[in-house]
Enzyme design. Structure first.
Site, PDB file in Angstrom:
ATOM      1  N   LEU A   1     -23.024 -36.393  99.783  1.00  0.00           N
ATOM      2  CA  LEU A   1     -23.785 -35.227 100.232  1.00  0.00           C
ATOM      3  C   LEU A   1     -24.631 -34.659  99.098  1.00  0.00           C
ATOM      4  O   LEU A   1     -25.774 -34.236  99.310  1.00  0.00           O
ATOM      5  CB  LEU A   1     -22.834 -34.170 100.790  1.00  0.00           C
ATOM      6  CG  LEU A   1     -23.465 -32.891 101.343  1.00  0.00           C
ATOM      7  CD1 LEU A   1     -24.528 -33.193 102.394  1.00  0.00           C
ATOM      8  CD2 LEU A   1     -22.390 -31.974 101.917  1.00  0.00           C
ATOM      9  N   LYS A   2     -24.100 -34.653  97.878  1.00  0.00           N
ATOM     10  CA  LYS A   2     -24.868 -34.175  96.726  1.00  0.00           C
ATOM     11  C   LYS A   2     -26.122 -35.012  96.522  1.00  0.00           C
ATOM     12  O   LYS A   2     -27.207 -34.481  96.216  1.00  0.00           O
ATOM     13  CB  LYS A   2     -23.984 -34.223  95.479  1.00  0.00           C
ATOM     14  CG  LYS A   2     -24.701 -33.930  94.174  1.00  0.00           C
ATOM     15  CD  LYS A   2     -25.209 -32.517  94.087  1.00  0.00           C
ATOM     16  CE  LYS A   2     -25.718 -32.232  92.666  1.00  0.00           C
ATOM     17  NZ  LYS A   2     -26.250 -30.870  92.525  1.00  0.00           N
TER      18      LYS A   2
END
Length: 292
Positions: free
Chosen positions: A172-173
């Site tokens: 997700l980062k």
């Protein structure tokens, strides 16, 4: 007798970690740290500095990692003097570093082998958000471990997103930073075109500041870079590294990422001259390219 404070140990104690640490202190914890560049036994904010990742882990109830890349994560986590060698069974390790999903999964597996709970918990936000305790924490790991870490995560951030199993916080980062990096390079190219095509700089910047199509983050970056302020809230070298991680993991999954690839090339050029400056340095670099 008053209850003894739990100790949170930071491996890596740079601009982001030291700001997160202040909020953790405010939440009632004691903070210790390890950084390989330490020249004294005490950090500038008073945190006690220990001599190795292992020594820090042995002294801490909870360990947090804030290092720049996969190599630094591996160097601090494994081996005789690494974090895992010093952690007690049942310990909690929270890795806030922006690293590859594979590195996060390897660390989680190594933690399981030693009876240690590991969360990959990179943060979205730069130093202003860290200062304000307003980061968004993107977490991969077991739900029960996320809840166990909740007091720490709530201290450093305004929101925690549980992205899934180990490594998914790192995925997700990379999604978030891919959007940031590609959007900034597109903005820089469009601004460079507008200026070369004869638009007044003040008018252009004012117009862009009033448009919803540009995020508040990028408006802030545009305003700062245009006034000559490229002080490193998020250095170009780190953004370029994250874009590279995204391309590499995209290749693992056979996902085409042509826009990300082009943006990474422009950030590579910017890095040659502004590695330690903010990644918004791509704005003046692209303007110079547009002018020839």
């Amino acid at each position: 007798m008053p209850e003894q404070k739990q100790i949170v140990g930071f491996v890596g104690y740079g601009a982001m970690a030291s700001r997160m640490a202040q909020h953790i202190r405010d939440a009632g914890y004691e903070v210790v740290a390890y950084t390989p560049s330490a020249k004294s036994e005490t950090a500038s904010d008073g945190a006690r500095l220990l001599g190795s990742p292992r020594a820090l882990a042995e002294a801490s109830d909870i360990v947090m990692i804030s290092v720049p890349n996969d190599a630094a994560l591996d160097a601090s986590s494994y081996g005789e003097h690494g974090i895992l060698a010093g952690m007690r069974t049942g310990g909690l390790l929270i890795n806030t570093s922006s690293v590859s999903p594979d590195a996060s999964r390897r660390l989680a597996k190594a933690g399981i082998d030693r009876g240690v709970a590991v969360l990959d918990a990179p943060v979205s936000g730069s130093t202003p958000e860290a200062e304000a305790g307003a980061l968004v924490v993107l977490v991969g790991g077991e739900a029960a471990d996320v809840e166990r870490a909740r007091p720490i995560l709530d201290a450093i951030g305004k929101m925690t997103v549980h992205a899934g199993a180990a490594g998914q916080g790192s995925v997700l980062k990379l999604v978030v930073n891919g959007i940031m990096g590609a959007s900034m390079t597109a903005l820089a190219e469009a601004v460079g075109y507008g200026l070369v095509a004869g638009l007044d700089r003040e008018m252009l910047l004012g117009a862009l500041d009033g448009l919803a199509v540009i995020s508040p983050h990028h408006k802030r970056k545009l305003k700062a870079a245009s006034s000559g302020n490229i002080s490193p809230q998020f250095p170009t070298a780190l953004m370029h590294k994250d874009m590279g991680l995204l391309l590499a993991d995209g290749a693992v999954h056979s996902v085409p990422l042509p826009t990300i690839a082009a943006a990474t090339q422009l950030l590579a050029l910017t890095k040659q001259h502004h590695a330690k400056d903010d990644y918004s340095s791509v704005l003046p670099v692209t303007e110079a390219l547009a002018k020839g």
